[in-house]
Design a protein around this motif. Structure first.
Motif, PDB file in Angstrom:
ATOM      1  N   UNK A  76      -1.779 -13.236  -1.931  1.00 16.41           N
ATOM      2  CA  UNK A  76      -1.763 -13.460  -1.597  1.00 16.41           C
ATOM      3  C   UNK A  76      -0.849 -11.882  -0.509  1.00 16.41           C
ATOM      4  N   UNK A  77      -2.386 -11.346   0.282  1.00 16.18           N
ATOM      5  CA  UNK A  77      -2.147 -10.164   0.555  1.00 16.18           C
ATOM      6  C   UNK A  77      -0.519  -9.544   1.584  1.00 16.18           C
ATOM      7  N   UNK A  78      -0.592 -11.297   2.473  1.00 10.92           N
ATOM      8  CA  UNK A  78       0.838 -11.304   3.061  1.00 10.92           C
ATOM      9  C   UNK A  78       1.875 -11.547   2.719  1.00 10.92           C
ATOM     10  N   UNK A  79       2.195 -11.642   1.596  1.00  6.85           N
ATOM     11  CA  UNK A  79       3.026 -12.507   0.146  1.00  6.85           C
ATOM     12  C   UNK A  79       3.757 -11.069   0.318  1.00  6.85           C
ATOM     13  N   UNK A  80       5.267 -10.727   0.222  1.00  5.45           N
ATOM     14  CA  UNK A  80       6.087  -9.417  -0.366  1.00  5.45           C
ATOM     15  C   UNK A  80       5.949  -9.553  -1.298  1.00  5.45           C
ATOM     16  N   UNK A  81       5.327 -10.949  -2.324  1.00  4.71           N
ATOM     17  CA  UNK A  81       5.523 -11.101  -4.092  1.00  4.71           C
ATOM     18  C   UNK A  81       4.037 -10.521  -4.109  1.00  4.71           C
ATOM     19  N   UNK A  82       2.832 -10.017  -3.688  1.00  6.06           N
ATOM     20  CA  UNK A  82       1.643  -9.226  -3.562  1.00  6.06           C
ATOM     21  C   UNK A  82       1.860  -8.015  -4.327  1.00  6.06           C
ATOM     22  N   UNK A  83       0.793  -8.709  -5.735  1.00  9.54           N
ATOM     23  CA  UNK A  83       0.660  -7.859  -6.918  1.00  9.54           C
ATOM     24  C   UNK A  83       1.544  -7.766  -7.653  1.00  9.54           C
ATOM     25  N   UNK A 361      -8.334 -25.161  -1.988  1.00  7.16           N
ATOM     26  CA  UNK A 361      -7.210 -24.465  -1.596  1.00  7.16           C
ATOM     27  C   UNK A 361      -6.927 -24.169  -0.545  1.00  7.16           C
ATOM     28  N   UNK A 362      -5.771 -24.045   0.311  1.00 10.84           N
ATOM     29  CA  UNK A 362      -5.580 -23.678   1.250  1.00 10.84           C
ATOM     30  C   UNK A 362      -6.719 -22.352   1.874  1.00 10.84           C
ATOM     31  N   UNK A 363      -6.463 -21.495   1.203  1.00 10.18           N
ATOM     32  CA  UNK A 363      -7.425 -19.471   1.410  1.00 10.18           C
ATOM     33  C   UNK A 363      -9.206 -19.630   2.185  1.00 10.18           C
ATOM     34  N   UNK A 364      -9.129 -21.111   1.180  1.00 12.08           N
ATOM     35  CA  UNK A 364     -10.929 -21.060   2.208  1.00 12.08           C
ATOM     36  C   UNK A 364     -11.069 -22.156   2.637  1.00 12.08           C
ATOM     37  N   UNK A 447      -9.509 -14.659  -4.910  1.00 10.35           N
ATOM     38  CA  UNK A 447      -9.799 -14.873  -3.022  1.00 10.35           C
ATOM     39  C   UNK A 447      -9.004 -15.030  -2.380  1.00 10.35           C
ATOM     40  N   UNK A 448      -7.805 -15.164  -1.994  1.00 12.42           N
ATOM     41  CA  UNK A 448      -6.582 -15.341  -0.976  1.00 12.42           C
ATOM     42  C   UNK A 448      -7.003 -14.004   0.073  1.00 12.42           C
ATOM     43  N   UNK A 449      -7.072 -13.053  -0.996  1.00 14.15           N
ATOM     44  CA  UNK A 449      -7.585 -11.526  -0.351  1.00 14.15           C
ATOM     45  C   UNK A 449      -9.139 -11.129   0.462  1.00 14.15           C
ATOM     46  N   UNK A 450      -9.948 -12.095  -0.512  1.00 11.82           N
ATOM     47  CA  UNK A 450     -10.825 -12.302   0.003  1.00 11.82           C
ATOM     48  C   UNK A 450     -11.616 -13.063   1.379  1.00 11.82           C
ATOM     49  N   UNK A 451     -11.034 -13.782   1.082  1.00 10.14           N
ATOM     50  CA  UNK A 451     -11.482 -14.728   2.314  1.00 10.14           C
ATOM     51  C   UNK A 451     -10.441 -14.109   3.462  1.00 10.14           C
ATOM     52  N   UNK A 452      -9.707 -13.568   3.414  1.00 11.00           N
ATOM     53  CA  UNK A 452      -8.966 -12.923   4.592  1.00 11.00           C
ATOM     54  C   UNK A 452      -9.427 -11.064   5.178  1.00 11.00           C
ATOM     55  N   UNK A 453     -10.365 -10.816   4.490  1.00 15.82           N
ATOM     56  CA  UNK A 453     -11.472 -10.197   5.119  1.00 15.82           C
ATOM     57  C   UNK A 453     -12.948 -10.403   5.533  1.00 15.82           C
ATOM     58  N   UNK A 454     -13.001 -12.049   5.416  1.00 12.12           N
ATOM     59  CA  UNK A 454     -13.655 -12.415   6.343  1.00 12.12           C
ATOM     60  C   UNK A 454     -15.447 -11.793   6.157  1.00 12.12           C
ATOM     61  N   UNK A 455     -15.808 -11.503   5.035  1.00 13.05           N
ATOM     62  CA  UNK A 455     -17.483 -10.638   4.854  1.00 13.05           C
ATOM     63  C   UNK A 455     -17.317  -9.392   5.457  1.00 13.05           C
ATOM     64  N   UNK A 500     -13.962  -1.109  -1.793  1.00 11.78           N
ATOM     65  CA  UNK A 500     -13.319   0.242  -2.128  1.00 11.78           C
ATOM     66  C   UNK A 500     -12.275   0.050  -1.288  1.00 11.78           C
ATOM     67  N   UNK A 501     -13.299   0.660   0.084  1.00 12.88           N
ATOM     68  CA  UNK A 501     -11.743   1.415   0.944  1.00 12.88           C
ATOM     69  C   UNK A 501     -11.462   0.292   1.108  1.00 12.88           C
ATOM     70  N   UNK A 502     -11.215  -0.818   1.563  1.00 13.92           N
ATOM     71  CA  UNK A 502     -10.499  -1.886   1.927  1.00 13.92           C
ATOM     72  C   UNK A 502      -9.625  -2.610   1.130  1.00 13.92           C
ATOM     73  N   UNK A 503     -10.241  -2.410  -0.284  1.00 14.22           N
ATOM     74  CA  UNK A 503      -8.693  -2.643  -1.011  1.00 14.22           C
ATOM     75  C   UNK A 503      -8.544  -1.948  -2.003  1.00 14.22           C
ATOM     76  N   UNK A 504      -8.442  -0.451  -1.380  1.00 15.83           N
ATOM     77  CA  UNK A 504      -7.449   0.023  -1.613  1.00 15.83           C
ATOM     78  C   UNK A 504      -6.199   0.279  -1.538  1.00 15.83           C
ATOM     79  N   UNK A 505      -6.490  -0.757   0.062  1.00 17.66           N
ATOM     80  CA  UNK A 505      -4.697  -0.076   0.919  1.00 17.66           C
ATOM     81  C   UNK A 505      -3.801  -0.926  -0.492  1.00 17.66           C
ATOM     82  N   UNK A 506      -3.162  -0.749  -0.296  1.00 18.08           N
ATOM     83  CA  UNK A 506      -1.821  -1.862  -0.968  1.00 18.08           C
ATOM     84  C   UNK A 506      -2.790  -3.034  -1.453  1.00 18.08           C
TER      85      UNK A 506
END
Ligand code: NAG
Ligand code: NAG
Ligand code: NAG
Ligand code: NAG
Length: 506
Positions: A76-83, A361-364, A447-455, A500-506
């Motif tokens: 989850x990109x919004x979690x402190x544990x992301x990555x 799952x919650x993400x979708x 997936x959790x990050x993909x769904x937050x992009x909303x397309x 690439x541009x959007x997924x390269x952020x943190x």
């Protein structure tokens, strides 16, 4: 019934040699209800009692809930544990079956003389070789038979099996008894080759066409030393190193690439190369170009297909692993005009729908709710699917009309959603490559990050329906693509530079 069952209290003192563990032959627990053997498999007869079989024992894991929660946090990109993905060692110490479970299962197998077993780092799977006779004593009820379909031959049990009462609670299942390989890719490719046979020039999907459609430039190749990607092959299908080299010499001229797999894990057979295996390797190495590639092989694999419940009664049959909430599932598209690089529409063979097994799952949830509301009037009858299940796919890519080299021959018109998966996989490897160069962790579970992009960064696919159970009620139509997320093409197909541009952020 009188049972001389294992006394759990004795176990603390049990010695490694299992002397004081007694498994009475009478305490057995039926754990599987057999599915019917599909009609296309021919029964050949009972197997010889001395014939060797391989069975897989799935030992009960520990901390599965905690594992799931951890996966949610690191993805989850919004979690402190992301990555902060766990290492294999960390996963292993979390889920490894208890000492008691390991001991009980090992002693049970040893009490039947079964010692030829392999395990994995996490100790949750044991793969053991034994004769059919021993397997039938170990698993009362089982009856091993040989079945054939075309050139495939498998040994499976025609009856349900049971396991000893004392072992029952320590096992999730025993694999290798019942599941049969589904129909492979060849069927699909034949079906599709019949549909558009206009003479004259046709385009066909090649690495250059994919790279053009998804905006990959010649310099979009891997450069990081520490990156790698892998494909997994099932169903005793093998890729051929010679076919891969030939494919790359024909189709890889415009970009830097590897022409060899760096490592095969498992046994790579020597039989004829499989269409699906060739597709996977040839195409992941064309989008994920110049990246070290591994192949994992494992014999057992299977969009919503149809499950025939009886006459006049069908329901969509979601597939595994595509319906798992823990994988990114890729649907299929074709070019609107098959002779040009145009926008994409649904490939009618694209799989998709809702899982009957895994819950959503919650993400979708908000993406799926929005779809169900938008298209409410045109949905297939409710009895065909369960909207509380995991909906898939998550995104899509071209799946129609590929060129593949197989048994040294370039073959056109190869289709199937299994083509789109390695294409997207290779692009995600390229994105990981750029992340590694920046010192960022790999994307992990997307997936959790993909769904937050909303397309965002994806080409939305809004035309076409997938083919589903052909009966009067649904008139051959399954779910249809719609703006935004849909259960045919997910959020759409990748526009590489933007993704690439959007997924390269943190
Ligand atoms: C990517 O491809 C699309 C369609 O092929 C095109 O319209 C677009 O301008 C390309 N470039 C970028 C950076 O999106
Ligand atoms: C290919 O990858 C290697 C690292 O594995 C890198 O050194 C090389 O520069 C890459 N080639 C290109 C053309 O980027
Ligand atoms: C629908 O799916 C959920 C799991 O997602 C399951 O618990 C429930 O039993 C299913 N309902 C039907 C009618 O199959
Ligand atoms: C991979 O290599 C890059 C560049 O050499 C480095 O910055 C990064 O920390 C490395 N990542 C890992 C996970 O080793």
């Amino acid at each position: 019934m009188f049972c001389l069952c294992l006394k759990i209290a004795h176990l603390a003192h049990a010695r490694r040699n299992c002397n004081n563990l007694i498994f009475s032959p009478k305490c057995n627990n039926i754990i599987v209800v057999l599915r019917q053997i599909p009609e296309d498999w021919k029964h050949v007869g009972r197997v010889d009692p001395t014939e060797k079989l391989e069975l897989t024992f799935a030992l009960k894991q520990q901390n599965v809930d905690l594992l799931e929660e951890t996966l949610r946090r690191v993805s989850d990109p919004d979690s402190a544990q992301y990555g902060k993905q766990l290492t294999l060692e960390e996963v292993s110490s979390l889920v490894r079956p208890s000492e008691l479970t390991q001991k009980v299962v090992r002693c049970w197998l040893q009490s039947h003389g079964i010692t030829d077993c392999l395990t994995v780092h996490t100790r949750d799977f044991l793969q053991c070789t034994m004769t059919a006779e021993v397997a039938e004593t170990l698993l009362p009820g089982s009856k091993f038979q040989r079945y054939t379909r075309d050139s495939q031959s498998v040994v499976r049990s025609s009856a349900p099996y049971s396991v000893h009462d004392d072992v029952h609670q320590h096992l999730d299942f025993v694999g290798g008894l019942h599941r049969l390989p589904p129909k492979g890719q060849q069927e699909l490719s034949k079906a599709s080759s019949n549909r558009r046979q206009k003479p004259g020039v046709h385009l066909g999907v090649t690495p250059a066409i994919l790279r053009a459609r998804y905006n990959l430039s010649t310099t979009d190749v891997g450069t990081a030393q520490n990156n790698s990607q892998a494909v997994a092959q099932f169903l005793e299908q093998y890729y051929s190193p010679a076919d891969l080299a030939e494919f790359m010499s024909m189709f890889g001229r415009s970009f830097q690439h590897h022409s060899q797999v760096d490592r095969v894990v498992g046994t790579q057979g020597t039989g004829k190369a499989g269409m699906e295996a060739s597709l996977d390797v040839e195409y992941i190495m064309s989008t994920g170009a110049n990246i070290s590639t591994w192949v994992f092989t494992n014999p057992g694999d299977s969009g919503a297909g149809c499950k025939h419940l009886g006459k006049g009664q069908n329901s969509f049959r979601p597939s595994f692993p595509a319906s798992s909430p823990f994988v990114t599932t890729v649907g299929g598209t074709s070019f609107k005009n098959p002779y040009k690089v145009t926008y994409e529409v649904t490939d009618y063979i694209s799989g998709g729908g809702f899982s009957n097994v895994f819950k959503m799952p919650d993400y979708q949830t908000s993406a799926v709710d929005a779809y169900l509301k938008t298209v409410a009037a045109t949905l297939p009858p409710q009895s065909y699917y369960n909207t509380s299940g995991r909906a898939y796919p998550d995104m899509a890519a071209l799946s129609d009309n590929y060129w593949v080299v197989i048994n040294r021959v370039p073959v056109p018109w190869v289709s199937g959603t299994s083509a789109s998966t390695p294409v997207v996989g290779g692009m995600l490897s390229l994105i990981n490559d750029q992340r590694l160069l920046k010192g960022l962790p790999a994307l992990g579970f997307l997936n959790p990050r993909l769904y937050k992009l909303k397309g965002q960064a994806l080409f939305d696919v809004t035309e076409g329906c997938h083919l589903s159970c052909l009966d009067e009620k649904v008139q051959g139509k399954g779910f249809c693509a719609a703006p935004s997320w849909d259960p045919v093409t997910g959020w759409g197909t990748p526009n590489y530079p933007e993704l690439l541009a959007t997924l390269l952020a943190e």
